[in-house]
Scaffold this active site. Structure first.
Site, PDB file in Angstrom:
ATOM      1  N   LYS A   1      -7.128  -0.234  11.870  1.00  0.00           N
ATOM      2  CA  LYS A   1      -6.532  -0.734  10.623  1.00  0.00           C
ATOM      3  C   LYS A   1      -5.316   0.112  10.272  1.00  0.00           C
ATOM      4  CE  LYS A   1      -5.974  -1.226   5.982  1.00  0.00           C
ATOM      5  NZ  LYS A   1      -5.133  -0.419   5.085  1.00  0.00           N
TER       6      LYS A   1
ATOM      7  N   ASP B   1       4.541 -13.922  12.329  1.00  0.00           N
ATOM      8  CA  ASP B   1       3.208 -14.465  12.052  1.00  0.00           C
ATOM      9  C   ASP B   1       2.219 -13.307  12.166  1.00  0.00           C
ATOM     10  OD1 ASP B   1       0.693 -15.603  12.148  1.00  0.00           O
ATOM     11  OD2 ASP B   1       1.355 -17.366  13.261  1.00  0.00           O
TER      12      ASP B   1
ATOM     13  N   GLU C   1       0.835  -1.211   0.000  1.00  0.00           N
ATOM     14  CA  GLU C   1       0.000   0.000   0.000  1.00  0.00           C
ATOM     15  C   GLU C   1       0.867   1.258   0.000  1.00  0.00           C
ATOM     16  OE1 GLU C   1      -2.940  -0.012   3.137  1.00  0.00           O
ATOM     17  OE2 GLU C   1      -3.550   2.048   2.695  1.00  0.00           O
TER      18      GLU C   1
ATOM     19  N   HIS D   1      -2.555  10.404  -0.187  1.00  0.00           N
ATOM     20  CA  HIS D   1      -2.666   8.979  -0.483  1.00  0.00           C
ATOM     21  C   HIS D   1      -2.809   8.750  -1.982  1.00  0.00           C
ATOM     22  CE1 HIS D   1      -3.457   5.009   1.150  1.00  0.00           C
ATOM     23  NE2 HIS D   1      -4.332   4.850   0.180  1.00  0.00           N
TER      24      HIS D   1
HETATM   25  P1  NAD Z   1       9.946 -22.604  17.507  1.00  0.00           P
HETATM   26  O1  NAD Z   1       9.354 -23.798  18.157  1.00  0.00           O
HETATM   27  O2  NAD Z   1      10.519 -22.762  16.145  1.00  0.00           O
HETATM   28  O3  NAD Z   1      11.084 -21.997  18.433  1.00  0.00           O
HETATM   29  C1  NAD Z   1      10.936 -21.870  19.814  1.00  0.00           C
HETATM   30  C2  NAD Z   1      11.959 -22.744  20.517  1.00  0.00           C
HETATM   31  O4  NAD Z   1      13.264 -22.263  20.270  1.00  0.00           O
HETATM   32  C3  NAD Z   1      11.792 -22.689  22.021  1.00  0.00           C
HETATM   33  O5  NAD Z   1      10.838 -23.628  22.419  1.00  0.00           O
HETATM   34  C4  NAD Z   1      13.210 -22.999  22.515  1.00  0.00           C
HETATM   35  O6  NAD Z   1      13.360 -24.378  22.728  1.00  0.00           O
HETATM   36  C5  NAD Z   1      14.091 -22.592  21.360  1.00  0.00           C
HETATM   37  N1  NAD Z   1      14.947 -21.392  21.630  1.00  0.00           N
HETATM   38  C6  NAD Z   1      16.258 -21.239  21.332  1.00  0.00           C
HETATM   39  N2  NAD Z   1      16.701 -20.028  21.681  1.00  0.00           N
HETATM   40  C7  NAD Z   1      15.654 -19.360  22.220  1.00  0.00           C
HETATM   41  C8  NAD Z   1      15.477 -18.046  22.761  1.00  0.00           C
HETATM   42  N3  NAD Z   1      16.471 -17.148  22.822  1.00  0.00           N
HETATM   43  N4  NAD Z   1      14.259 -17.693  23.205  1.00  0.00           N
HETATM   44  C9  NAD Z   1      13.229 -18.573  23.152  1.00  0.00           C
HETATM   45  N5  NAD Z   1      13.330 -19.821  22.670  1.00  0.00           N
HETATM   46  C10 NAD Z   1      14.537 -20.236  22.187  1.00  0.00           C
HETATM   47  O7  NAD Z   1       8.912 -21.389  17.403  1.00  0.00           O
HETATM   48  P2  NAD Z   1       7.787 -20.810  18.356  1.00  0.00           P
HETATM   49  O8  NAD Z   1       8.137 -19.401  18.626  1.00  0.00           O
HETATM   50  O9  NAD Z   1       7.481 -21.696  19.522  1.00  0.00           O
HETATM   51  O10 NAD Z   1       6.506 -20.852  17.374  1.00  0.00           O
HETATM   52  C11 NAD Z   1       6.317 -19.870  16.408  1.00  0.00           C
HETATM   53  C12 NAD Z   1       5.657 -20.454  15.185  1.00  0.00           C
HETATM   54  O11 NAD Z   1       4.419 -21.083  15.534  1.00  0.00           O
HETATM   55  C13 NAD Z   1       5.326 -19.412  14.172  1.00  0.00           C
HETATM   56  O12 NAD Z   1       5.864 -19.795  12.933  1.00  0.00           O
HETATM   57  C14 NAD Z   1       3.793 -19.436  14.113  1.00  0.00           C
HETATM   58  O13 NAD Z   1       3.343 -19.121  12.814  1.00  0.00           O
HETATM   59  C15 NAD Z   1       3.464 -20.829  14.521  1.00  0.00           C
HETATM   60  N6  NAD Z   1       2.130 -21.108  15.073  1.00  0.00           N
HETATM   61  C16 NAD Z   1       1.277 -20.131  15.496  1.00  0.00           C
HETATM   62  C17 NAD Z   1       0.048 -20.461  16.065  1.00  0.00           C
HETATM   63  C18 NAD Z   1      -0.845 -19.363  16.592  1.00  0.00           C
HETATM   64  O14 NAD Z   1      -0.439 -18.220  16.644  1.00  0.00           O
HETATM   65  N7  NAD Z   1      -2.068 -19.671  17.011  1.00  0.00           N
HETATM   66  C19 NAD Z   1      -0.302 -21.798  16.202  1.00  0.00           C
HETATM   67  C20 NAD Z   1       0.592 -22.782  15.779  1.00  0.00           C
HETATM   68  C21 NAD Z   1       1.809 -22.435  15.231  1.00  0.00           C
END
Ligand code: NAD
Length: 424
Positions: free
Chosen positions: A261, A277, A83, A375
């Site tokens: 928005k 996400d 946009e 815009h």
């Molecule tokens: P992930 O599981 O890939 O990474 C998180 C893991 O990284 C942690 O559990 C930990 O073990 C590790 N880690 C290493 N260094 C870390 C640090 N400095 N801080 C924190 N953790 C560290 O990702 P996530 O963040 O658990 O999940 C994000 C993904 O889940 C996104 O891609 C999202 O789109 C997806 N998702 C979203 C939903 C929702 O929003 N409802 C539902 C399902 C999946």
């Protein structure tokens, strides 16, 4: 090279010059600069591993918002968005905020809520009590799932249990309160919820159904505040107009949807650029805006004793530097380097500030001159491209439509035909 994000007439530089400024600001390597400039940088084999049924990739324009000063630190902010005028508006508003010291932020920590739904028990309130008593067992099981997170100081810290009335009867909802550190946390929290479900089932004497994170991240709030100088805004009348616009949004959900928005224009553009996400961000923001039962603005506007506009924003921003696309998409990684954020919280605080800036820019334009002028000027170029204009034709047609105040597809077509006829 100074580390100021206040780059004079950044928009007047050509594209390679802009990239040079950003490269020097963020110490980008040649490879990172190339990845950004190659219009996507996402190789097909990587894309094919990210989602299903891949046939290609779809790049978006990536712009840089200048002038952001957040907690005394300068940021050049990458924004991926289709946009027109959003990046310019954010830069402009950030420049006005600088006059009075920029943005000041706070946060409630990177804490997410995971829900475990149990139903069918005879005594839901007794089940609630029994679950609270079983807290240590539940937390231990949750934390056994993620030793890395625990080592970093995160993990499941507490539980909350509530009984809710539903159309199929009472349910007991156990909520895991998880510090996700620098992760967005959905995978981490979902894994924990699934792991503790058998304990919840045993203790509650009900049947467990859903085990999943909540995107209404009320424990992961971010706040930002800035004072926008009345002279920079165009006078006290403009400040009054901004406050009237806010009052309108506060009283009317139809206006409020568009108010919010505009805020999300900025937040989502940064989120997309940084591989976040964005569905989770939207879900969190709008559900938070509705938490009182009435859809409300995510910002608030007041006038201070000097007549300046004081804006504040508060919303959940669940973002991560670890996991998700942030960790794999090469452009997202380069953009995070441009931002130079060291934690998920810092990223969220910059994003909230961009949202506030975006809101100010929209309200100011609406209050002062109407949104269409600025815009549509930018939009005119898109319309010219849509009807098939190429090269210098785009600027000629856009310019003519702006002068005539007829920025429309039919007029663009006529002008293109005129230009083509002249040439042949
Ligand atoms: P992930 O599981 O890939 O990474 C998180 C893991 O990284 C942690 O559990 C930990 O073990 C590790 N880690 C290493 N260094 C870390 C640090 N400095 N801080 C924190 N953790 C560290 O990702 P996530 O963040 O658990 O999940 C994000 C993904 O889940 C996104 O891609 C999202 O789109 C997806 N998702 C979203 C939903 C929702 O929003 N409802 C539902 C399902 C999946």
């Amino acid at each position: 090279m100074s580390r100021s994000s206040e780059v004079a007439a950044f928009y007047k530089l050509d594209l390679p010059q802009r990239l040079k400024v950003v490269r020097e600001f963020a110490n980008l390597t040649e490879e990172e600069a190339n990845i950004i400039q190659q219009g996507g940088g996402l190789k097909l084999d990587l894309a094919d591993r990210m989602i299903e049924n891949v046939i290609g990739t779809m790049p978006l324009p990536l712009g840089i918002a200048t002038n952001f000063l957040v907690n005394g630190r300068d940021y050049l902010v990458p924004m991926a968005i289709e946009e027109a005028s959003v990046v310019a508006a954010a830069s402009n508003a950030a420049k006005m905020a600088r006059v009075k010291g920029g943005f000041v932020t706070s946060n409630t920590g990177p804490v997410m809520i995971g829900q475990i739904q149990a139903a069918g028990m005879k005594n839901p309130f007794a089940a609630k009590m029994d679950l609270i008593v079983a807290k240590d067992e539940i937390l231990k099981k949750a934390n056994d799932q993620d030793p890395i997170l625990i080592k970093l100081g995160g993990g499941a810290k507490d539980i909350e249990v509530k009984v809710i009335d539903t159309i199929t009867g009472p349910m007991v909802i156990t909520e895991l309160i998880v510090d996700c550190r620098d992760a967005m946390g959905a995978n981490a929290v979902n894994t924990m919820c699934e792991a503790v479900a058998p304990i919840v089932e045993r203790v509650s004497k009900g049947k467990v159904y859903l085990r999943i994170i909540s995107n209404l991240a009320t424990k992961r709030l971010v706040r930002s505040k800035a004072v926008f100088d009345k002279e920079a805004l165009g006078g006290e009348e403009v400040v009054d107009g901004i406050i009237q616009a806010y009052a309108f949004a506060h009283a009317d959900p139809y206006r409020c949807a568009t108010h919010n928005k505009g805020i999300m224009n900025g937040i989502i553009a940064v989120g997309l650029a940084c591989g976040q996400d964005i569905r989770a961000l939207e879900a969190g923001a709008h559900s938070y805006a509705s938490r009182s039962g009435r859809y409300s603005p995510l910002t608030a506007w007041e006038k201070n004793e000097d007549g300046d506009a004081v804006g504040t924003i508060e919303l959940p921003i669940a973002v991560g530097l670890i996991g998700g696309a942030a960790a794999v998409h090469p452009v997202a990684k380069a953009n995070l380097k441009i931002l130079g954020v060291k934690s998920a919280i810092e990223l969220a605080e910059v994003m909230a500030s961009v949202g506030l800036a975006q809101n100010l820019a929209a309200l100011r334009a609406l209050a002062a001159e109407g949104i269409q002028r600025g815009h549509m000027k930018l939009h005119a170029r898109n319309i010219a491209v849509t009807v098939g204009a190429k090269g210098e034709q785009i600027d000629i047609i856009a310019q003519r439509m702006v002068e005539e105040r007829r920025i429309r597809m039919d007029r663009a077509k006529e002008l293109l035909e005129e230009l083509t006829a002249k040439r042949s």
